[in-house]
Design a protein around this motif. Structure first.
Motif, PDB file in Angstrom:
ATOM      1  N   LYS A   1       0.808  -1.214   0.000  1.00 49.10           N
ATOM      2  CA  LYS A   1       0.000   0.000   0.000  1.00 49.10           C
ATOM      3  C   LYS A   1       0.842   1.264   0.000  1.00 49.10           C
ATOM      4  CE  LYS A   1      -4.092  -1.974   2.235  1.00 49.10           C
ATOM      5  NZ  LYS A   1      -5.037  -1.848   3.379  1.00 49.10           N
ATOM      6  N   LEU A   2       2.153   1.128   0.158  1.00 45.73           N
ATOM      7  CA  LEU A   2       3.012   2.298   0.168  1.00 45.73           C
ATOM      8  C   LEU A   2       3.197   2.828  -1.253  1.00 45.73           C
ATOM      9  CD1 LEU A   2       5.825   1.241   2.652  1.00 45.73           C
ATOM     10  CD2 LEU A   2       3.853   2.702   3.107  1.00 45.73           C
ATOM     11  N   ARG A   3       3.177   4.139  -1.401  1.00 47.49           N
ATOM     12  CA  ARG A   3       3.364   4.738  -2.715  1.00 47.49           C
ATOM     13  C   ARG A   3       4.822   4.655  -3.149  1.00 47.49           C
ATOM     14  NH1 ARG A   3       2.755  10.011  -3.090  1.00 47.49           N
ATOM     15  NH2 ARG A   3       2.464   9.872  -5.336  1.00 47.49           N
ATOM     16  N   GLY A   4       5.731   4.738  -2.201  1.00 49.07           N
ATOM     17  CA  GLY A   4       7.149   4.765  -2.526  1.00 49.07           C
ATOM     18  C   GLY A   4       7.858   3.527  -2.031  1.00 49.07           C
ATOM     19  N   PRO A   5       9.136   3.388  -2.385  1.00 44.81           N
ATOM     20  CA  PRO A   5       9.912   2.232  -1.951  1.00 44.81           C
ATOM     21  C   PRO A   5      10.208   2.298  -0.465  1.00 44.81           C
ATOM     22  CG  PRO A   5      11.312   3.814  -3.072  1.00 44.81           C
ATOM     23  CD  PRO A   5       9.907   4.313  -3.215  1.00 44.81           C
ATOM     24  N   ALA A   6      10.162   1.165   0.195  1.00 47.54           N
ATOM     25  CA  ALA A   6      10.485   1.113   1.618  1.00 47.54           C
ATOM     26  C   ALA A   6      11.970   0.822   1.792  1.00 47.54           C
ATOM     27  CB  ALA A   6       9.665   0.015   2.299  1.00 47.54           C
ATOM     28  N   THR A   7      12.538   1.353   2.857  1.00 39.91           N
ATOM     29  CA  THR A   7      13.935   1.079   3.155  1.00 39.91           C
ATOM     30  C   THR A   7      14.034   0.557   4.576  1.00 39.91           C
ATOM     31  OG1 THR A   7      14.266   3.365   3.877  1.00 39.91           O
ATOM     32  CG2 THR A   7      14.814   2.857   1.595  1.00 39.91           C
ATOM     33  N   HIS A   8      14.883  -0.397   4.762  1.00 34.82           N
ATOM     34  CA  HIS A   8      15.063  -0.992   6.074  1.00 34.82           C
ATOM     35  C   HIS A   8      16.474  -1.554   6.145  1.00 34.82           C
ATOM     36  CE1 HIS A   8      14.357  -4.663   3.773  1.00 34.82           C
ATOM     37  NE2 HIS A   8      13.257  -4.102   3.347  1.00 34.82           N
ATOM     38  N   THR A   9      16.807  -2.164   7.276  1.00 35.97           N
ATOM     39  CA  THR A   9      18.174  -2.600   7.513  1.00 35.97           C
ATOM     40  C   THR A   9      18.708  -3.465   6.392  1.00 35.97           C
ATOM     41  OG1 THR A   9      17.756  -2.540   9.891  1.00 35.97           O
ATOM     42  CG2 THR A   9      19.690  -3.746   9.162  1.00 35.97           C
ATOM     43  N   ASN A  10      17.904  -4.374   5.894  1.00 39.85           N
ATOM     44  CA  ASN A  10      18.384  -5.309   4.879  1.00 39.85           C
ATOM     45  C   ASN A  10      18.708  -4.631   3.552  1.00 39.85           C
ATOM     46  OD1 ASN A  10      18.106  -7.425   6.666  1.00 39.85           O
ATOM     47  ND2 ASN A  10      16.032  -7.920   6.005  1.00 39.85           N
ATOM     48  N   SER A  11      18.221  -3.413   3.353  1.00 39.16           N
ATOM     49  CA  SER A  11      18.455  -2.732   2.084  1.00 39.16           C
ATOM     50  C   SER A  11      19.738  -1.911   2.101  1.00 39.16           C
ATOM     51  CB  SER A  11      17.270  -1.813   1.744  1.00 39.16           C
ATOM     52  OG  SER A  11      17.208  -0.729   2.652  1.00 39.16           O
ATOM     53  N   VAL A  12      20.395  -1.808   3.238  1.00 42.01           N
ATOM     54  CA  VAL A  12      21.621  -1.013   3.364  1.00 42.01           C
ATOM     55  C   VAL A  12      22.804  -1.978   3.468  1.00 42.01           C
ATOM     56  CG1 VAL A  12      22.822   0.780   4.646  1.00 42.01           C
ATOM     57  CG2 VAL A  12      20.316   0.773   4.560  1.00 42.01           C
ATOM     58  N   SER A  13      23.562  -2.063   2.397  1.00 47.22           N
ATOM     59  CA  SER A  13      24.657  -3.029   2.341  1.00 47.22           C
ATOM     60  C   SER A  13      25.819  -2.589   3.219  1.00 47.22           C
ATOM     61  CB  SER A  13      25.142  -3.186   0.895  1.00 47.22           C
ATOM     62  OG  SER A  13      25.759  -1.983   0.448  1.00 47.22           O
ATOM     63  N   SER A  14      26.603  -3.564   3.648  1.00 47.55           N
ATOM     64  CA  SER A  14      27.813  -3.259   4.411  1.00 47.55           C
ATOM     65  C   SER A  14      28.792  -2.475   3.554  1.00 47.55           C
ATOM     66  CB  SER A  14      28.456  -4.552   4.925  1.00 47.55           C
ATOM     67  OG  SER A  14      28.775  -5.424   3.848  1.00 47.55           O
ATOM     68  N   GLU A  15      28.781  -2.738   2.242  1.00 49.97           N
ATOM     69  CA  GLU A  15      29.636  -2.002   1.314  1.00 49.97           C
ATOM     70  C   GLU A  15      29.364  -0.508   1.400  1.00 49.97           C
ATOM     71  OE1 GLU A  15      29.563  -1.101  -3.461  1.00 49.97           O
ATOM     72  OE2 GLU A  15      27.839  -1.693  -2.282  1.00 49.97           O
ATOM     73  N   PHE A  16      28.089  -0.139   1.379  1.00 47.44           N
ATOM     74  CA  PHE A  16      27.732   1.272   1.464  1.00 47.44           C
ATOM     75  C   PHE A  16      28.118   1.853   2.817  1.00 47.44           C
ATOM     76  CE2 PHE A  16      24.634   4.382   3.005  1.00 47.44           C
ATOM     77  CZ  PHE A  16      24.899   5.420   2.133  1.00 47.44           C
ATOM     78  N   GLN A  17      27.863   1.128   3.879  1.00 45.30           N
ATOM     79  CA  GLN A  17      28.148   1.647   5.215  1.00 45.30           C
ATOM     80  C   GLN A  17      29.637   1.871   5.421  1.00 45.30           C
ATOM     81  OE1 GLN A  17      25.714   0.339   8.553  1.00 45.30           O
ATOM     82  NE2 GLN A  17      24.662  -1.079   7.210  1.00 45.30           N
ATOM     83  N   VAL A  18      30.467   1.041   4.812  1.00 43.82           N
ATOM     84  CA  VAL A  18      31.915   1.240   4.901  1.00 43.82           C
ATOM     85  C   VAL A  18      32.339   2.431   4.044  1.00 43.82           C
ATOM     86  CG1 VAL A  18      34.160   0.241   4.309  1.00 43.82           C
ATOM     87  CG2 VAL A  18      32.446  -1.150   5.486  1.00 43.82           C
ATOM     88  N   ALA A  19      31.809   2.496   2.825  1.00 47.43           N
ATOM     89  CA  ALA A  19      32.202   3.554   1.885  1.00 47.43           C
ATOM     90  C   ALA A  19      31.827   4.942   2.390  1.00 47.43           C
ATOM     91  CB  ALA A  19      31.566   3.301   0.522  1.00 47.43           C
ATOM     92  N   PHE A  20      30.696   5.045   3.088  1.00 48.81           N
ATOM     93  CA  PHE A  20      30.222   6.359   3.529  1.00 48.81           C
ATOM     94  C   PHE A  20      30.114   6.458   5.050  1.00 48.81           C
ATOM     95  CE2 PHE A  20      29.186   6.444  -0.910  1.00 48.81           C
ATOM     96  CZ  PHE A  20      29.483   7.754  -1.260  1.00 48.81           C
ATOM     97  N   GLN A  21      30.966   5.721   5.728  1.00 47.76           N
ATOM     98  CA  GLN A  21      30.959   5.774   7.186  1.00 47.76           C
ATOM     99  C   GLN A  21      31.178   7.195   7.694  1.00 47.76           C
ATOM    100  OE1 GLN A  21      33.636   6.414   9.451  1.00 47.76           O
ATOM    101  NE2 GLN A  21      32.412   5.929  11.270  1.00 47.76           N
ATOM    102  N   ARG A  22      32.020   7.961   7.013  1.00 48.98           N
ATOM    103  CA  ARG A  22      32.318   9.320   7.463  1.00 48.98           C
ATOM    104  C   ARG A  22      31.086  10.217   7.355  1.00 48.98           C
ATOM    105  NH1 ARG A  22      33.937   8.125   2.638  1.00 48.98           N
ATOM    106  NH2 ARG A  22      33.772   9.538   0.839  1.00 48.98           N
ATOM    107  N   TYR A  23      30.165   9.885   6.448  1.00 46.65           N
ATOM    108  CA  TYR A  23      28.944  10.672   6.306  1.00 46.65           C
ATOM    109  C   TYR A  23      27.938  10.359   7.421  1.00 46.65           C
ATOM    110  CZ  TYR A  23      29.688  12.743   1.657  1.00 46.65           C
ATOM    111  OH  TYR A  23      30.117  13.503   0.599  1.00 46.65           O
ATOM    112  N   MET A  24      28.208   9.314   8.182  1.00 44.17           N
ATOM    113  CA  MET A  24      27.300   8.909   9.255  1.00 44.17           C
ATOM    114  C   MET A  24      27.957   8.938  10.628  1.00 44.17           C
ATOM    115  SD  MET A  24      25.519   5.610   7.408  1.00 44.17           S
ATOM    116  CE  MET A  24      26.920   5.021   6.455  1.00 44.17           C
ATOM    117  N   ARG A  25      29.248   9.259  10.680  1.00 46.45           N
ATOM    118  CA  ARG A  25      30.024   9.118  11.910  1.00 46.45           C
ATOM    119  C   ARG A  25      29.429   9.929  13.064  1.00 46.45           C
ATOM    120  NH1 ARG A  25      34.354  11.834  14.234  1.00 46.45           N
ATOM    121  NH2 ARG A  25      34.336  13.362  12.533  1.00 46.45           N
ATOM    122  N   LEU A  26      29.183  11.199  12.846  1.00 48.15           N
ATOM    123  CA  LEU A  26      28.615  12.044  13.897  1.00 48.15           C
ATOM    124  C   LEU A  26      27.133  11.743  14.104  1.00 48.15           C
ATOM    125  CD1 LEU A  26      30.341  15.458  13.084  1.00 48.15           C
ATOM    126  CD2 LEU A  26      31.100  13.652  14.625  1.00 48.15           C
TER     127      LEU A  26
END
Length: 206
Positions: A154-179
């Protein structure tokens, strides 16, 4: 209400990918690295655009940030700078909001001070039932149970949750999330302290 930083970034990507004609000023982000996830490529392209804009316009942007060449309410370089520790920038405000990448560490202290001093309750999306219950109890209004299940059909847009965020992305952009990660943990602690005063709201998200 805060959200886990990696999932918040994935949610912004999902919105831009589905609803924005130019992918929120990002343009085509499928290349050059097709071995990486689309999420990683999206933010890599935005990072490149940020570097191009600040390299070409540093002297002008360092003073004010020119908005004469853009169609949004803030300059293009800031559109991409806000990817970096967005929650800290928004909750600290002022110069932190408009700061270049990387965001200075003292912006985190500023954001935490605002969370603890300027807000009665700061909940999290991951504890939304408890957050809504505490807010309702504080305001003295009835609170309806929040369903933990989401009908994604029923959602109009795509849902995002833990499984959709790869470890690759979290490592590559850790500095964007550090603080933002540190702010999130601080907010979680503050909310847990507030929750102790509302036993009727405890354990709702278990």
């Amino acid at each position: 209400m805060l959200r886990r930083p990696a999932e918040r970034m994935a949610s912004w990507f999902a919105y831009c990918d589905r609803y924005s004609a130019d992918n929120c000023k990002t343009g085509n982000f499928e290349a050059p690295n097709r071995m990486s996830s689309r999420l990683t490529n999206f933010y890599s392209k935005r990072q490149d655009k940020y570097q191009q804009l600040t390299r070409h316009h540093t002297s002008k942007l360092a003073m004010h940030g020119s908005i004469t060449d853009v169609s949004t309410f803030h300059p293009d370089w800031l559109e991409f700078a806000l990817d970096d520790n967005y929650a800290v920038r928004m909750l600290c405000g002022g110069g932190a909001h408009d700061a270049y990448i990387p965001l200075p560490d003292d912006a985190l202290d500023c954001a935490i001070d605002h969370v603890r001093g300027d807000y009665v309750i700061v909940g999290t999306l991951e504890r939304r039932s408890e957050s809504i219950c505490v807010l309702a109890a504080f305001l003295g209004i009835p609170s309806k149970p929040v369903s933990s299940g989401i009908n994604h059909a029923k959602l109009r847009g795509p849902a995002t949750h833990t499984n959709s965020v790869s470890s690759e992305f979290q490592v590559a952009f850790q500095r964007y999330m550090r603080l933002d990660n540190k702010l999130y943990e601080s907010a979680q602690q503050s909310f847990s302290e507030a929750l102790r005063h509302y036993p009727q709201c405890q354990q709702l998200d278990k």
